[in-house]
Design an enzyme around this catalytic site. Structure first.
Site, PDB file in Angstrom:
ATOM      1  N   CYS A  89      40.381  28.434  25.545  1.00  0.00           N
ATOM      2  CA  CYS A  89      41.340  29.455  25.045  1.00  0.00           C
ATOM      3  C   CYS A  89      42.643  29.121  25.114  1.00  0.00           C
ATOM      4  O   CYS A  89      43.653  29.881  24.340  1.00  0.00           O
ATOM      5  CB  CYS A  89      41.108  30.443  26.322  1.00  0.00           C
ATOM      6  SG  CYS A  89      39.700  31.139  26.536  1.00  0.00           S
ATOM      7  N   GLN A 159      32.556  31.662  32.494  1.00  0.00           N
ATOM      8  CA  GLN A 159      33.854  32.103  33.007  1.00  0.00           C
ATOM      9  C   GLN A 159      33.837  33.570  33.867  1.00  0.00           C
ATOM     10  O   GLN A 159      34.442  33.814  34.678  1.00  0.00           O
ATOM     11  CB  GLN A 159      34.569  32.662  31.695  1.00  0.00           C
ATOM     12  CG  GLN A 159      33.742  33.669  30.827  1.00  0.00           C
ATOM     13  CD  GLN A 159      34.446  34.133  29.454  1.00  0.00           C
ATOM     14  OE1 GLN A 159      35.701  34.008  29.440  1.00  0.00           O
ATOM     15  NE2 GLN A 159      33.686  34.403  28.283  1.00  0.00           N
ATOM     16  N   ARG A 214      43.459  51.486  25.111  1.00  0.00           N
ATOM     17  CA  ARG A 214      42.594  52.742  25.180  1.00  0.00           C
ATOM     18  C   ARG A 214      43.591  53.717  25.910  1.00  0.00           C
ATOM     19  O   ARG A 214      43.843  53.559  27.281  1.00  0.00           O
ATOM     20  CB  ARG A 214      41.334  52.555  26.161  1.00  0.00           C
ATOM     21  CG  ARG A 214      40.548  51.619  25.293  1.00  0.00           C
ATOM     22  CD  ARG A 214      39.036  51.302  26.028  1.00  0.00           C
ATOM     23  NE  ARG A 214      37.982  50.764  25.509  1.00  0.00           N
ATOM     24  CZ  ARG A 214      37.809  49.359  25.709  1.00  0.00           C
ATOM     25  NH1 ARG A 214      38.574  48.790  26.450  1.00  0.00           N
ATOM     26  NH2 ARG A 214      37.087  48.850  24.820  1.00  0.00           N
ATOM     27  N   SER A 240      39.133  40.554  29.441  1.00  0.00           N
ATOM     28  CA  SER A 240      39.707  40.461  28.167  1.00  0.00           C
ATOM     29  C   SER A 240      38.702  41.024  27.097  1.00  0.00           C
ATOM     30  O   SER A 240      37.432  40.906  27.239  1.00  0.00           O
ATOM     31  CB  SER A 240      40.180  39.060  27.622  1.00  0.00           C
ATOM     32  OG  SER A 240      39.220  38.052  27.831  1.00  0.00           O
ATOM     33  N   HIS A 341      41.783  39.270  23.146  1.00  0.00           N
ATOM     34  CA  HIS A 341      41.924  37.748  23.291  1.00  0.00           C
ATOM     35  C   HIS A 341      41.219  36.929  22.062  1.00  0.00           C
ATOM     36  O   HIS A 341      40.045  36.647  22.463  1.00  0.00           O
ATOM     37  CB  HIS A 341      41.461  37.535  24.788  1.00  0.00           C
ATOM     38  CG  HIS A 341      41.269  35.945  25.112  1.00  0.00           C
ATOM     39  ND1 HIS A 341      42.290  35.070  24.400  1.00  0.00           N
ATOM     40  CD2 HIS A 341      40.498  35.296  25.730  1.00  0.00           C
ATOM     41  CE1 HIS A 341      41.869  33.941  25.024  1.00  0.00           C
ATOM     42  NE2 HIS A 341      40.973  33.925  25.916  1.00  0.00           N
ATOM     43  N   CYS A 371      44.391  30.362  31.565  1.00  0.00           N
ATOM     44  CA  CYS A 371      43.164  29.562  31.865  1.00  0.00           C
ATOM     45  C   CYS A 371      42.551  29.129  30.735  1.00  0.00           C
ATOM     46  O   CYS A 371      42.609  29.881  29.688  1.00  0.00           O
ATOM     47  CB  CYS A 371      42.594  30.268  32.930  1.00  0.00           C
ATOM     48  SG  CYS A 371      41.876  32.101  32.062  1.00  0.00           S
ATOM     49  N   GLY A 373      38.837  26.730  29.496  1.00  0.00           N
ATOM     50  CA  GLY A 373      37.479  26.206  29.825  1.00  0.00           C
ATOM     51  C   GLY A 373      37.716  24.771  30.313  1.00  0.00           C
ATOM     52  O   GLY A 373      38.552  24.029  29.887  1.00  0.00           O
TER      53      GLY A 373
END
Length: 385
Positions: A89, A159, A214, A240, A341, A371, A373
């Site tokens: 990420c 995750q 939203r 995300s 994301h 953060c 992986g």
């Protein structure tokens, strides 16, 4: 020591899953921001030394060094090379680090950093599944390794499990996560309504604004969702969003600034990356931030604005608990829970937003972390000029 400056930064609006950007080839998403970057900065594109892009799941339309493909799809000079980075990420934040490090080293003067990702077209982890299944491989990138199993056993490596472990370790309740998620949507909608993203984004494929936030979400609606981990507290509401988008930044040396008549907007103050527990996976921004502050001699109170990627609400909430950062300086325009994301593009997107918000508010220092992986986290600190 030489300096590395951010001269320009631009992103697409972020499209939601199966939304307005879902049919756009990821190379064309990348090309779109590259063309905008060249136009806005006024540089001669032939003067660019390299294009460094982040991207995950590099299969199909995202394969074949998409940094290079995006540059060529933009109609830009063939003599300029490109390279694609995968630090999960944090890929395009790492792309920014590599670009800045090339400039700081004096080996390059003008480097483009960015990222692109179409998650509607290529779902997360699709690439590894597609590669493994024809070969009869089923254990994924981790659990097939004897060395990995000897060190970490057969603990789940994903995750959602990591986010749940963080919520439990730091005592983050479901209610607190949902309140944080609601804040993300409200901050993002305020930013959209006030036009805060207008300067940093360029419309793409008819999409003029971020599609994720939203207006109708409520704590009551969030409370009705089922957890994604059985017996856990993590739900889709505090996670995300699957997204599509691209972002790019122009990094320049002092020499390039002078030669090309550029106006620096921020100075790269610090770059670092740290690792931690790969099973918990998502908590590395905590030690990475501590490391960055120690290296720079800055205190968290010196940081005017923070962008921490909202992969999951407990990631940001645990970071806030450990660092003591002022929540009113963190993700002030919403985060990935509301805005999405797009994996390989998010790092560059966050820095683009951080730069523009520092300019809007007159802040001096901005810190970005996320953060990644494998239990990793990049930290970038910039100083607005």
């Amino acid at each position: 020591m030489s300096e590395a400056y951010i001269v320009e930064a631009v992103r697409t609006p972020v499209g939601r899953r199966k939304g307005g950007l879902s049919a756009v080839h990821p190379a064309d998403l990348g090309a779109h921001v590259l063309k905008a970057l060249v136009e806005r900065s006024g540089i001669d594109p032939a003067a660019v030394d390299d294009v460094v892009f982040g991207c995950l799941d590099t299969v199909g339309p995202q394969a074949g060094d998409i940094a290079r493909t995006s540059w060529l799809a933009a109609g830009l000079p063939e003599e300029v090379p490109g390279v694609t980075v995968d630090r999960q990420c944090g890929s395009s934040q790492q792309a920014l680090h590599f670009a800045a490090q090339a400039v700081l080293s004096g080996t390059q003067d003008l480097v483009v950093a960015g990222g692109t990702q179409n998650m509607s077209m290529i779902p997360i982890a699709f690439a590894s599944r597609q590669a493994a299944e024809p070969l009869g491989l089923t254990e994924g990138p981790f659990l097939g390794s004897e060395g990995w199993r000897a060190r970490y056993g057969d603990a789940p490596v994903n995750q959602f499990h990591g986010a749940q472990l963080i919520a439990e370790k730091w005592g983050v309740t479901r209610r607190a996560m949902e309140e944080f998620a609601l804040r993300s949507h409200r901050n993002a909608l305020r930013a959209i309504d006030e036009g805060r993203f207008a300067r940093e984004s360029v419309a793409c494929a008819g999409v003029t604004t971020d599609e994720g936030p939203r207006r109708d979400t409520t704590l009551e609606k969030m409370a009705a969702l089922k957890p994604v981990v059985e017996g856990g507290t993590i739900t889709a509401a505090c996670s995300s969003q699957v997204s599509d988008g691209a972002a790019a930044l122009l990094i320049a040396s002092e020499r390039a600034v002078t030669e090309h008549g550029l106006t620096p907007r921020a100075r790269i103050h610090h770059l670092s990356v740290r690792g931690e527990d790969p099973i918990r996976m998502l908590s590395a921004p905590i030690p990475a931030t501590a490391h960055a502050l120690k290296k720079t001699g800055l205190r968290i109170e010196d940081i005017d604005l923070v962008e921490i990627n909202e992969a999951f609400a407990p990631v940001a909430l645990a970071w806030l608990k450990e660092t003591g950062a002022d929540p009113d300086r963190v993700n002030v325009n919403g985060g990935a829970i509301a805005l999405g994301h797009p994996l390989g593009a998010t790092g560059a997107k966050l820095m683009t937003t951080l730069l523009h918000e520092l300019e809007r508010t007159g802040g001096r220092y901005g810190l970005q972390t996320m953060c990644e992986g494998g239990g990793q986290a990049n930290v970038t600190i910039v100083e607005r000029l």
